[in-house]
Design a protein around this motif. Structure first.
Motif, short mmCIF file in Angstrom:
data_model
loop_
_atom_site.label_atom_id
_atom_site.label_comp_id
_atom_site.label_asym_id
_atom_site.label_seq_id
_atom_site.Cartn_x
_atom_site.Cartn_y
_atom_site.Cartn_z
N PRO A 37 10.30 6.52 -1.04
CA PRO A 37 10.47 6.78 0.40
C PRO A 37 9.12 6.80 1.11
N ASN A 38 9.15 6.91 2.42
CA ASN A 38 7.91 6.97 3.21
C ASN A 38 7.04 8.12 2.72
N GLY A 39 5.76 7.82 2.60
CA GLY A 39 4.82 8.87 2.21
C GLY A 39 4.83 9.19 0.73
N ALA A 40 5.51 8.38 -0.08
CA ALA A 40 5.60 8.66 -1.51
C ALA A 40 4.28 8.44 -2.22
N GLY A 41 3.44 7.57 -1.66
CA GLY A 41 2.16 7.25 -2.30
C GLY A 41 2.08 5.81 -2.78
N LYS A 42 2.97 4.96 -2.31
CA LYS A 42 2.98 3.57 -2.75
C LYS A 42 1.72 2.84 -2.29
N THR A 43 1.45 2.93 -0.98
CA THR A 43 0.29 2.23 -0.45
C THR A 43 -1.00 2.80 -1.04
N THR A 44 -1.05 4.11 -1.16
CA THR A 44 -2.25 4.73 -1.73
C THR A 44 -2.48 4.21 -3.15
N THR A 45 -1.41 4.06 -3.92
CA THR A 45 -1.56 3.53 -5.28
C THR A 45 -2.11 2.10 -5.24
N ILE A 46 -1.53 1.26 -4.40
CA ILE A 46 -2.02 -0.13 -4.29
C ILE A 46 -3.48 -0.14 -3.86
N ARG A 47 -3.84 0.72 -2.91
CA ARG A 47 -5.23 0.73 -2.44
C ARG A 47 -6.19 1.13 -3.55
N MET A 48 -5.75 2.01 -4.43
CA MET A 48 -6.61 2.36 -5.56
C MET A 48 -6.69 1.22 -6.56
N LEU A 49 -5.55 0.60 -6.84
CA LEU A 49 -5.53 -0.48 -7.84
C LEU A 49 -6.34 -1.69 -7.39
N THR A 50 -6.46 -1.87 -6.07
CA THR A 50 -7.17 -3.05 -5.57
C THR A 50 -8.60 -2.71 -5.13
N GLY A 51 -9.03 -1.50 -5.42
CA GLY A 51 -10.41 -1.13 -5.11
C GLY A 51 -10.69 -0.91 -3.64
N MET A 52 -9.65 -0.76 -2.81
CA MET A 52 -9.88 -0.53 -1.38
C MET A 52 -10.24 0.91 -1.13
N THR A 53 -9.79 1.80 -2.01
CA THR A 53 -10.12 3.20 -1.84
C THR A 53 -10.51 3.76 -3.21
N LYS A 54 -11.33 4.77 -3.17
CA LYS A 54 -11.83 5.31 -4.45
C LYS A 54 -10.74 6.10 -5.17
N ILE A 55 -10.82 6.09 -6.48
CA ILE A 55 -9.88 6.84 -7.30
C ILE A 55 -10.44 8.26 -7.45
N THR A 56 -9.60 9.27 -7.21
CA THR A 56 -10.09 10.64 -7.37
C THR A 56 -10.27 10.96 -8.85
N SER A 57 -9.24 10.68 -9.65
CA SER A 57 -9.42 10.78 -11.10
C SER A 57 -8.41 9.88 -11.78
N GLY A 58 -8.65 9.62 -13.06
CA GLY A 58 -7.80 8.70 -13.79
C GLY A 58 -8.42 7.31 -13.81
N ARG A 59 -7.70 6.37 -14.41
CA ARG A 59 -8.24 5.03 -14.57
C ARG A 59 -7.18 3.99 -14.24
N ALA A 60 -7.66 2.83 -13.81
CA ALA A 60 -6.76 1.69 -13.62
C ALA A 60 -7.46 0.46 -14.17
N LEU A 61 -6.77 -0.27 -15.04
CA LEU A 61 -7.34 -1.46 -15.64
C LEU A 61 -6.53 -2.69 -15.23
N ILE A 62 -7.23 -3.72 -14.79
CA ILE A 62 -6.58 -4.98 -14.45
C ILE A 62 -7.03 -6.00 -15.51
N HIS A 63 -6.11 -6.49 -16.30
CA HIS A 63 -6.47 -7.36 -17.44
C HIS A 63 -7.60 -6.72 -18.25
N GLY A 64 -7.56 -5.42 -18.41
CA GLY A 64 -8.57 -4.73 -19.20
C GLY A 64 -9.85 -4.38 -18.45
#
Ligand SMILES: Nc1ncnc2c1ncn2[C@@H]1O[C@H](COP(=O)(O)OP(=O)(O)OP(=O)(O)O)[C@@H](O)[C@H]1O
Ligand SMILES: [Mg+2]
Lengths: 323, 250
Positions: A37-64
């Motif tokens: 639903p709205n505000g669930a965090g979908k866009t925020t997740t995409i923005r972190m995965l694509t490097g548009m916004t900094k990750i607060t903690s945790g990791r994301a790997l694209i093809h390693g």
């Protein structure tokens, strides 16, 4: 190796934790839906995965490649289509594509060839030299998608690619996405459109308030929710108190009125059908139509995100933990 | 080192692409060109009329001020707008470094201001019948001064807002005082001691001094120090810009 691997991904905006330590992996060539639903965090997740916004903690790997450490290598692999169609209004469709290609350090000939192909695919060729600001919403959306594809990405991120578009544009975009999936491009898409997720995605994650409630294939998600099977029935006449009376039938979990029809939720449709027979005879009513349906992804979604199902308006504790 | 070289060549390619895009969208517009060309002449009238000083001696100061304004005016407008239209996100999601973004944004302003500087000089020389002593120093001065102040503009636009007014008012808070402490309108010699000690920290001081040198050879610091000071200011502004844009990515 997974195309996308996400470990404990968290995003905090001040006191608000928008994404709360989510984990998931998307396989190479998979089409993965992010539904919420709205505000669930979908866009925020995409923005972190694509490097548009900094990750607060945790990791994301694209093809390693770690998006925070090996940023450029990860970004080179991906195409991004954000929520807002962010084209340069002053530039033509052609110039928009050429500029995007240059940012990916592609050779001139390659950019121009891709640009021509994409303009053709998205039906923008005829008007490719006008300022894109004059385009309709659907054309802007198609151009945004074309710009996301100019570097032939291995992983494509789509944030609500078809929301607010007409049937034709929606169809075109869906076809292009399915075509890419056939060419083994990994696709990560967010959507509100449950039917879209159902039709296009190999697997769907349901996200709510920054946490993932369930991840599975759409059909499996539906199976998990046997209790969301339903019988749709309409009668020749509607009388007061009918809704409440239907609710008292055995095995009926909930009843919802939808226009001139009633929808009875149950885990056991045959049992409810037979009690409906007795009920209509007792009440001296005639059913006009009866249909039984399996759980729709929409109902699964609503159940998992804790929003209410049916007219009772109750908020149920989700069964998400089991999934 | 091929890896290092590859990185630099990618950065330069991306910066150049961004600069070309900005030129096309923001600079090569009739209204911008006309107002940028009129600016020095309006300034000239404002300061030359009713004064005894020979018109020609005003040119270096006017050029310095013109470069300051034309180099630092567009990026503080375009970057907040691109944040609002989300086109700035394009740069953030592309495989380019923050260094390339800062350089690209500054480069367009620098090229534009240099061109305005050249055009202003040509017109001034024809109208006022003045002469340039050292053309090379003048052109180098244009390039460095423009890049210095366009980087300053880009630096201010790092302030993460979608509101143009906010960036502009912050920028003017610095830009306008620069005019008075850099020896452009008030000669350094007639400034109080504290004014002179502030003036040495203003890049405009050196830009003005370099223009003076190029026009009639009078100089306070000498062209070498002027050039070194401008290069130092560019390096500092670029580094600060990279740092702030890195941070403004939340
Ligand atoms: N830049 C920001 N600053 C502060 N809070 C933010 C920011 N961006 C997002 N949020 C918050 O993070 C939460 C998740 O927002 P997000 O945009 O990711 O939701 P979404 O799932 O994409 O919703 P929608 O379907 O409406 O697009 C929201 O509570 C939102 O207010
Ligand atoms: Mg969103």
């Amino acid at each position: 190796m997974d195309a996308i691997e996400v470990i404990g991904l968290t995003k905090r905006f001040g006191d608000n934790v928008a994404v709360k330590g989510i984990d998931f992996a998307v396989k190479m060539g998979e089409t993965f839906g992010f539904l919420g639903p709205n505000g669930a965090g979908k866009t925020t997740t995409i923005r972190m995965l694509t490097g548009m916004t900094k990750i607060t903690s945790g990791r994301a790997l694209i093809h390693g490649h770690d998006i925070a450490r090996d940023t450029l290598a990860a970004k080179r692999l991906m195409g991004v289509v954000p929520e807002t169609s962010n084209i340069y209004d002053e530039l033509s469709a052609w110039d928009n594509l050429i500029f995007t290609g240059r940012l990916y350090h592609l050779k001139k000939a390659e950019i121009e060839r891709n640009a021509r192909d994409l303009l053709d695919t998205f039906g923008l060729y005829e008007r490719c030299h006008e300022p894109a600001g004059g385009f309709s919403k659907g054309m802007k959306r198609r151009l945004t998608l074309a710009m996301g594809l100019v570097n032939n990405p291995g992983v494509l991120f789509l944030d609500e690619p078809t929301s607010g578009l007409d049937v034709q544009s929606r169809r075109l975009i869906r076809d292009v996405v399915q075509d890419l999936a056939r060419k083994n491009v990994t696709i990560f898409l967010t959507t509100h459109d449950i039917e879209e997720a159902n039709v296009s995605c190999d697997r769907v994650a349901i996200i709510n308030r920054g946490t993932i409630a369930a991840i599975d294939a759409p059909e499996k998600l539906k199976q998990t929710f046997e209790s969301l099977q339903s019988i749709e029935i309409s009668f020749d006449a509607v009388r007061p108190g009918l809704l409440e009376a239907l609710r008292t039938l055995p095995q009926v979990n909930d009843v919802r009125k939808e226009g001139d029809k009633f929808r009875l939720y149950t885990a056991d449709p045959p049992e409810v059908l037979s009690s409906l027979c007795t009920f209509t005879q007792e009440q001296n009513m005639r059913p006009i139509s009866v249909t039984t349906r399996g759980p729709s992804l929409e109902e699964v979604f609503i159940r998992l995100t804790g929003l209410s199902v049916g007219t009772k308006g109750e908020v149920r504790e989700t069964d998400a933990g089991m999934v | 080192m091929p890896g290092w070289f590859e990185g630099v060549s990618r950065d330069i390619g991306a910066a150049w692409a961004i600069a070309r895009k900005d030129m096309k969208i923001y600079y090569i517009k009739p209204s911008i060109l006309v107002s940028s060309l009129l600016f020095p002449f309006v300034m000239f009238l404002a300061f030359a009329v009713g004064r005894e000083a020979a018109a020609g001696t005003l040119i270096p100061g006017l050029l310095a001020v013109t470069l300051l304004f034309s180099a630092s005016s567009i990026e503080p407008v375009s970057i907040p707008i691109e944040r609002r239209t989300k086109t700035f996100d394009r740069l953030l999601s592309a495989p380019i470094s923050i260094r390339a973004i800062v350089l690209g944004a500054s480069l367009s302003g620098a090229l534009f201001a240099s061109a305005i500087g050249v055009a202003t000089t040509v017109i001034a020389l024809i109208v006022l019948n003045a002469g340039v002593m050292n053309v090379a120093a003048l052109l180098l001065g244009f390039a460095l001064t423009s890049l210095c102040f366009s980087t300053m503009g880009t630096l201010f636009a790092a302030y993460r807002t979608e509101n143009v007014g906010e960036v502009m008012s912050l920028l003017n808070l610095v830009r306008l005082p620069l005019l008075f402490i850099s020896g452009v309108f008030i000669p350094l010699a007639s400034m109080p001691g504290w004014g002179q000690s502030i003036a040495v920290f203003s890049p405009l001081t050196y830009a003005h001094d370099l223009m003076l040198f190029a026009f009639d050879g009078t100089t306070l610091f000498g062209p070498v120090i002027d050039v070194a000071a401008l290069v130092l200011a560019i390096v500092i502004f670029q580094a600060a810009g990279i740092f702030l844009y890195q941070r403004s990515r939340e």
